[in-house]
Design a protein around this motif. Structure first.
Motif, PDB file in Angstrom:
ATOM      1  N   TYR A  35       0.829  -1.200   0.000  1.00  0.00           N
ATOM      2  CA  TYR A  35       0.000   0.000   0.000  1.00  0.00           C
ATOM      3  C   TYR A  35       0.865   1.252   0.000  1.00  0.00           C
ATOM      4  N   THR A  36       0.329   2.323  -0.570  1.00  0.00           N
ATOM      5  CA  THR A  36       0.988   3.626  -0.494  1.00  0.00           C
ATOM      6  C   THR A  36       0.672   4.233   0.863  1.00  0.00           C
ATOM      7  N   THR A  52       3.182   8.541   6.444  1.00  0.00           N
ATOM      8  CA  THR A  52       4.454   8.558   5.725  1.00  0.00           C
ATOM      9  C   THR A  52       5.633   8.488   6.684  1.00  0.00           C
ATOM     10  N   THR A  53       5.625   9.312   7.708  1.00  0.00           N
ATOM     11  CA  THR A  53       6.719   9.336   8.682  1.00  0.00           C
ATOM     12  C   THR A  53       6.833   8.013   9.423  1.00  0.00           C
ATOM     13  N   THR A  54       5.709   7.482   9.854  1.00  0.00           N
ATOM     14  CA  THR A  54       5.710   6.217  10.603  1.00  0.00           C
ATOM     15  C   THR A  54       6.188   5.072   9.719  1.00  0.00           C
ATOM     16  N   LEU A  55       5.743   5.031   8.475  1.00  0.00           N
ATOM     17  CA  LEU A  55       6.182   3.983   7.555  1.00  0.00           C
ATOM     18  C   LEU A  55       7.687   4.045   7.314  1.00  0.00           C
ATOM     19  N   ARG A  56       8.228   5.244   7.179  1.00  0.00           N
ATOM     20  CA  ARG A  56       9.684   5.381   7.001  1.00  0.00           C
ATOM     21  C   ARG A  56      10.430   4.827   8.215  1.00  0.00           C
ATOM     22  N   ARG A  57       9.928   5.139   9.400  1.00  0.00           N
ATOM     23  CA  ARG A  57      10.571   4.635  10.625  1.00  0.00           C
ATOM     24  C   ARG A  57      10.455   3.115  10.731  1.00  0.00           C
ATOM     25  N   LEU A  58       9.289   2.585  10.410  1.00  0.00           N
ATOM     26  CA  LEU A  58       9.095   1.142  10.449  1.00  0.00           C
ATOM     27  C   LEU A  58      10.007   0.439   9.438  1.00  0.00           C
ATOM     28  N   HIS A  59      10.183   1.045   8.273  1.00  0.00           N
ATOM     29  CA  HIS A  59      11.073   0.469   7.255  1.00  0.00           C
ATOM     30  C   HIS A  59      12.524   0.513   7.731  1.00  0.00           C
ATOM     31  N   LYS A  60      12.914   1.624   8.324  1.00  0.00           N
ATOM     32  CA  LYS A  60      14.290   1.768   8.830  1.00  0.00           C
ATOM     33  C   LYS A  60      14.590   0.720   9.905  1.00  0.00           C
ATOM     34  N   CYS A  61      13.598   0.401  10.736  1.00  0.00           N
ATOM     35  CA  CYS A  61      13.757  -0.599  11.800  1.00  0.00           C
ATOM     36  C   CYS A  61      13.669  -2.033  11.274  1.00  0.00           C
ATOM     37  N   GLY A  62      13.286  -2.207  10.015  1.00  0.00           N
ATOM     38  CA  GLY A  62      13.163  -3.544   9.451  1.00  0.00           C
ATOM     39  C   GLY A  62      11.838  -4.219   9.741  1.00  0.00           C
ATOM     40  N   TYR A  63      10.834  -3.445  10.136  1.00  0.00           N
ATOM     41  CA  TYR A  63       9.521  -4.004  10.447  1.00  0.00           C
ATOM     42  C   TYR A  63       8.673  -4.195   9.199  1.00  0.00           C
ATOM     43  N   VAL A  64       8.866  -3.356   8.179  1.00  0.00           N
ATOM     44  CA  VAL A  64       8.087  -3.445   6.946  1.00  0.00           C
ATOM     45  C   VAL A  64       9.028  -3.302   5.753  1.00  0.00           C
ATOM     46  N   GLY A  65       8.556  -3.785   4.617  1.00  0.00           N
ATOM     47  CA  GLY A  65       9.318  -3.642   3.386  1.00  0.00           C
ATOM     48  C   GLY A  65       8.798  -2.461   2.590  1.00  0.00           C
ATOM     49  N   ARG A  66       9.658  -1.960   1.685  1.00  0.00           N
ATOM     50  CA  ARG A  66       9.270  -0.840   0.830  1.00  0.00           C
ATOM     51  C   ARG A  66       9.691  -1.157  -0.595  1.00  0.00           C
ATOM     52  N   MET A  67       8.762  -0.970  -1.510  1.00  0.00           N
ATOM     53  CA  MET A  67       9.052  -1.172  -2.926  1.00  0.00           C
ATOM     54  C   MET A  67       9.528   0.155  -3.507  1.00  0.00           C
ATOM     55  N   LYS A  68      10.280   0.104  -4.599  1.00  0.00           N
ATOM     56  CA  LYS A  68      10.822   1.336  -5.166  1.00  0.00           C
ATOM     57  C   LYS A  68       9.725   2.295  -5.638  1.00  0.00           C
ATOM     58  N   GLU A  69       8.537   1.778  -5.890  1.00  0.00           N
ATOM     59  CA  GLU A  69       7.410   2.627  -6.307  1.00  0.00           C
ATOM     60  C   GLU A  69       6.768   3.356  -5.127  1.00  0.00           C
ATOM     61  N   TYR A  71       5.449   1.760  -2.347  1.00  0.00           N
ATOM     62  CA  TYR A  71       4.478   0.911  -1.665  1.00  0.00           C
ATOM     63  C   TYR A  71       5.150   0.214  -0.487  1.00  0.00           C
ATOM     64  N   TYR A  72       4.399   0.068   0.600  1.00  0.00           N
ATOM     65  CA  TYR A  72       4.901  -0.607   1.802  1.00  0.00           C
ATOM     66  C   TYR A  72       4.136  -1.904   2.010  1.00  0.00           C
ATOM     67  N   HIS A  73       4.804  -2.892   2.607  1.00  0.00           N
ATOM     68  CA  HIS A  73       4.192  -4.209   2.801  1.00  0.00           C
ATOM     69  C   HIS A  73       4.817  -4.912   4.001  1.00  0.00           C
ATOM     70  N   GLY A  74       4.106  -5.923   4.490  1.00  0.00           N
ATOM     71  CA  GLY A  74       4.650  -6.764   5.542  1.00  0.00           C
ATOM     72  C   GLY A  74       5.698  -7.696   4.958  1.00  0.00           C
ATOM     73  N   LEU A  75       6.567  -8.213   5.807  1.00  0.00           N
ATOM     74  CA  LEU A  75       7.676  -9.056   5.366  1.00  0.00           C
ATOM     75  C   LEU A  75       7.400 -10.523   5.692  1.00  0.00           C
ATOM     76  N   ASN A  76       7.559 -11.381   4.700  1.00  0.00           N
ATOM     77  CA  ASN A  76       7.341 -12.820   4.898  1.00  0.00           C
ATOM     78  C   ASN A  76       8.308 -13.422   5.905  1.00  0.00           C
ATOM     79  N   ASN A  77       9.522 -12.900   5.971  1.00  0.00           N
ATOM     80  CA  ASN A  77      10.540 -13.500   6.843  1.00  0.00           C
ATOM     81  C   ASN A  77      10.443 -13.044   8.301  1.00  0.00           C
ATOM     82  N   ARG A  78       9.504 -12.194   8.629  1.00  0.00           N
ATOM     83  CA  ARG A  78       9.343 -11.727  10.006  1.00  0.00           C
ATOM     84  C   ARG A  78       8.198 -12.489  10.675  1.00  0.00           C
TER      85      ARG A  78
END
Length: 136
Positions: A35-36, A52-69, A71-78
């Motif tokens: 999702y965007t 937007t800010t929360t998603l960036r922080r979650l991505h930095k912590c490795g909680y969520v993935g981010r696609m180059k477009e 979009y953010y998503h949950g991670l299968n390996n977590r």
């Protein structure tokens, strides 16, 4: 909101009821979708900037993935985070179904007393019949 100590991942810094937690729960409910920030903000009814800010922080912590477009998503390996939405749902259910939170009607004691009186009367009649049989 309290958390369940056995099912809450120790290495995950999330507190139920926060925006971080809500976003993680949302993204990990179905790992097939990404999702965007705007879509997440709309779905969770939070400001787009907060999403937007929360998603960036979650991505930095490795909680969520981010696609180059973007979009953010949950991670299968977590695995720990894949269990997190269920843990939050169970905790919420525990507190929303607590007897103190449920409106239960007061019992109608007068009706029960009437039924008891009827049952007592029937028992008395049956006892009288039995006594009569043994007196014969």
């Amino acid at each position: 909101m309290p958390i369940h100590h056995e099912s809450h991942p120790e290495d995950v810094d999330l507190k139920p009821g926060t925006t971080k937690s809500e976003i993680v729960v949302f993204l990990y409910q179905d790992l097939d979708y990404a999702y965007t920030p705007s879509e997440i903000a709309e779905e969770l009814d939070i400001p787009k900037g907060t999403a937007t800010t929360t998603l960036r922080r979650l991505h930095k912590c490795g909680y969520v993935g981010r696609m180059k477009e973007g979009y953010y998503h949950g991670l299968n390996n977590r695995e720990d985070l894949r269990r997190y939405p269920q843990s939050v749902a169970e905790t919420e259910a525990l507190f929303t179904t607590h007897p103190d939170n449920v409106d239960t009607p007061e019992p109608d004691l007068t009706r029960e007393a009437d039924e008891d009186a009827t049952d007592d009367g029937a028992l008395e009649a049956e006892l009288d019949e039995l006594e009569d049989e043994f007196d014969v």
